[in-house]
Design a protein around this motif. Structure first.
Motif, mmCIF file in Angstrom:
data_model
loop_
_atom_site.group_PDB
_atom_site.id
_atom_site.type_symbol
_atom_site.label_atom_id
_atom_site.label_comp_id
_atom_site.label_asym_id
_atom_site.label_seq_id
_atom_site.Cartn_x
_atom_site.Cartn_y
_atom_site.Cartn_z
ATOM 1 N N ARG A 83 0.582 87.636 -3.392
ATOM 2 C CA ARG A 83 0.053 86.307 -3.070
ATOM 3 C C ARG A 83 1.136 85.379 -2.515
ATOM 4 N NH1 ARG A 83 -3.750 82.958 -7.283
ATOM 5 N NH2 ARG A 83 -4.091 81.133 -5.983
ATOM 6 N N GLN A 84 2.382 85.595 -2.914
ATOM 7 C CA GLN A 84 3.480 84.754 -2.425
ATOM 8 C C GLN A 84 3.769 84.992 -0.950
ATOM 9 O OE1 GLN A 84 6.224 85.938 -5.713
ATOM 10 N NE2 GLN A 84 6.770 83.774 -5.604
ATOM 11 N N TYR A 85 3.508 86.189 -0.466
ATOM 12 C CA TYR A 85 3.797 86.515 0.930
ATOM 13 C C TYR A 85 2.885 85.733 1.883
ATOM 14 C CZ TYR A 85 6.744 90.319 -0.716
ATOM 15 O OH TYR A 85 7.733 91.049 -1.310
ATOM 16 N N LEU A 86 1.641 85.522 1.475
ATOM 17 C CA LEU A 86 0.674 84.823 2.340
ATOM 18 C C LEU A 86 1.172 83.447 2.759
ATOM 19 C CD1 LEU A 86 -2.701 85.791 0.645
ATOM 20 C CD2 LEU A 86 -1.932 86.410 2.934
ATOM 21 N N ASN A 88 4.095 82.511 3.131
ATOM 22 C CA ASN A 88 5.345 82.600 3.879
ATOM 23 C C ASN A 88 5.193 83.269 5.241
ATOM 24 O OD1 ASN A 88 7.478 81.406 2.159
ATOM 25 N ND2 ASN A 88 6.656 82.873 0.676
ATOM 26 N N ILE A 89 3.964 83.444 5.710
ATOM 27 C CA ILE A 89 3.746 83.993 7.048
ATOM 28 C C ILE A 89 4.404 83.058 8.065
ATOM 29 C CG2 ILE A 89 2.002 84.448 8.828
ATOM 30 C CD1 ILE A 89 0.231 85.596 6.645
ATOM 31 N N GLY A 90 5.163 83.646 8.987
ATOM 32 C CA GLY A 90 5.872 82.861 9.994
ATOM 33 C C GLY A 90 7.317 82.574 9.619
ATOM 34 N N ARG A 91 7.685 82.837 8.374
ATOM 35 C CA ARG A 91 9.058 82.596 7.939
ATOM 36 C C ARG A 91 9.868 83.890 8.011
ATOM 37 N NH1 ARG A 91 9.267 78.996 2.664
ATOM 38 N NH2 ARG A 91 11.267 78.429 3.546
ATOM 39 N N LYS A 92 11.168 83.737 8.055
ATOM 40 C CA LYS A 92 12.064 84.893 8.113
ATOM 41 C C LYS A 92 12.305 85.425 6.695
ATOM 42 C CE LYS A 92 16.215 86.265 10.535
ATOM 43 N NZ LYS A 92 17.303 85.777 11.381
ATOM 44 N N LEU A 93 12.112 86.742 6.526
ATOM 45 C CA LEU A 93 12.315 87.388 5.232
ATOM 46 C C LEU A 93 13.405 88.444 5.325
ATOM 47 C CD1 LEU A 93 8.725 88.202 3.878
ATOM 48 C CD2 LEU A 93 10.075 86.149 3.526
ATOM 49 N N GLU A 94 14.063 88.659 4.206
ATOM 50 C CA GLU A 94 14.981 89.781 4.046
ATOM 51 C C GLU A 94 14.335 90.700 3.016
ATOM 52 O OE1 GLU A 94 18.970 90.181 1.615
ATOM 53 O OE2 GLU A 94 19.308 89.063 3.489
ATOM 54 N N VAL A 95 14.028 91.928 3.430
ATOM 55 C CA VAL A 95 13.317 92.870 2.576
ATOM 56 C C VAL A 95 14.165 94.117 2.394
ATOM 57 C CG1 VAL A 95 11.223 94.255 2.327
ATOM 58 C CG2 VAL A 95 11.092 91.996 3.393
ATOM 59 N N ARG A 96 14.374 94.505 1.125
ATOM 60 C CA ARG A 96 15.130 95.708 0.823
ATOM 61 C C ARG A 96 14.177 96.773 0.285
ATOM 62 N NH1 ARG A 96 18.816 96.654 -3.760
ATOM 63 N NH2 ARG A 96 18.253 94.550 -4.326
ATOM 64 N N THR A 107 4.857 88.457 9.901
ATOM 65 C CA THR A 107 3.766 88.145 10.836
ATOM 66 C C THR A 107 2.389 88.478 10.289
ATOM 67 O OG1 THR A 107 4.036 90.295 11.919
ATOM 68 C CG2 THR A 107 5.216 88.410 12.886
ATOM 69 N N ALA A 108 2.309 89.354 9.292
ATOM 70 C CA ALA A 108 1.005 89.717 8.745
ATOM 71 C C ALA A 108 1.148 90.218 7.315
ATOM 72 C CB ALA A 108 0.352 90.795 9.602
ATOM 73 N N VAL A 109 0.088 89.997 6.536
ATOM 74 C CA VAL A 109 0.027 90.462 5.153
ATOM 75 C C VAL A 109 -1.380 90.986 4.916
ATOM 76 C CG1 VAL A 109 0.193 89.794 2.715
ATOM 77 C CG2 VAL A 109 1.669 88.687 4.402
ATOM 78 N N ALA A 147 12.483 91.215 -2.039
ATOM 79 C CA ALA A 147 12.195 90.447 -0.819
ATOM 80 C C ALA A 147 12.429 88.977 -1.109
ATOM 81 C CB ALA A 147 10.750 90.674 -0.386
ATOM 82 N N LYS A 148 13.041 88.304 -0.142
ATOM 83 C CA LYS A 148 13.262 86.864 -0.305
ATOM 84 C C LYS A 148 13.226 86.181 1.056
ATOM 85 C CE LYS A 148 18.288 87.059 -0.353
ATOM 86 N NZ LYS A 148 19.504 86.696 -1.021
ATOM 87 N N VAL A 149 12.919 84.905 1.018
ATOM 88 C CA VAL A 149 12.892 84.089 2.221
ATOM 89 C C VAL A 149 14.324 83.760 2.611
ATOM 90 C CG1 VAL A 149 12.145 81.880 3.207
ATOM 91 C CG2 VAL A 149 10.644 83.109 1.622
ATOM 92 N N VAL A 150 14.643 83.882 3.896
ATOM 93 C CA VAL A 150 15.968 83.529 4.406
ATOM 94 C C VAL A 150 15.923 82.041 4.739
ATOM 95 C CG1 VAL A 150 17.658 83.912 6.234
ATOM 96 C CG2 VAL A 150 16.341 85.834 5.330
ATOM 97 N N LEU A 151 16.756 81.292 4.046
ATOM 98 C CA LEU A 151 16.784 79.841 4.247
ATOM 99 C C LEU A 151 17.729 79.479 5.372
ATOM 100 C CD1 LEU A 151 16.937 78.740 0.510
ATOM 101 C CD2 LEU A 151 14.945 78.862 1.983
ATOM 102 N N LYS A 152 17.309 78.536 6.210
ATOM 103 C CA LYS A 152 18.141 78.057 7.318
ATOM 104 C C LYS A 152 18.665 76.676 6.960
ATOM 105 C CE LYS A 152 15.091 80.182 10.657
ATOM 106 N NZ LYS A 152 14.190 79.907 11.763
ATOM 107 N N PHE A 153 19.938 76.442 7.257
ATOM 108 C CA PHE A 153 20.516 75.128 7.006
ATOM 109 C C PHE A 153 21.021 74.538 8.284
ATOM 110 C CE2 PHE A 153 20.973 77.316 2.931
ATOM 111 C CZ PHE A 153 20.404 76.375 2.102
#
Length: 153
Positions: A83-86, A88-96, A107-109, A147-153
């Motif tokens: 449910r958390q992925y929905l 965050n659609i459109g955001r950059k993720l780092e997935v291991r 782009t899709a879930v 998996a986590k959202v990549v934060l931009k500063f």
């Protein structure tokens, strides 16, 4: 017994706002209660207060001595529920995964997987130099280690 009562009150509090959902619930031996929530549209301080009151106002402090902490998952926290992925659609993720590490835009879930897309520089098939190509990877939830959202500063 107290843990079951807290779980019940927590579930009732979350039912009052269907956009909120539970990420983690722990209760220590010293009756320290720690609740982490997330929401389809994020979590506000008033959401945390609402859940905290749903628990605290229905427990008798004369009967049980406890401490209570209700918090949001946080921007840097790993994604643990589909449910958390929905949100965050459109955001950059780092997935291991077991197969490697991917970093791209979500782009899709769907019920079983996510789709990441990114651009990469690869050697030209013929000749010297590199060319930019669009990459796409579908990753099953069962294969995701972290998996986590990549934060931009």
């Amino acid at each position: 017994m107290l843990k079951e009562k807290v779980k019940e009150l927590l579930e009732q509090g979350l039912q009052e706002d269907p956009s909120l959902f539970l990420i983690d619930f722990t209760m220590g031996a010293d009756n320290s209660i720690h609740v982490v929530i997330d929401g389809d549209h994020g979590v506000t301080v008033s959401d945390c207060i609402k859940i905290s009151r749903a628990i605290e106002h229905n427990l008798d402090r004369d009967e049980h001595d406890f401490s209570l902490e209700v918090a949001s998952a946080g921007a840097a926290a790993p994604l643990v529920m589909p449910r958390q992925y929905l949100k965050n659609i459109g955001r950059k993720l780092e997935v291991r995964t077991n197969d490697g590490k991917f970093e791209g835009n979500l782009t899709a879930v769907n019920d079983e997987s996510i789709v990441l897309e990114w651009k990469a520089r690869e050697p030209k098939p013929i000749g010297k130099g590199k060319v930019t190509v669009q990459k796409k990877e579908e990753v099953n939830f069962s294969d995701i280690i972290k998996a986590k959202v990549v934060l931009k500063f």
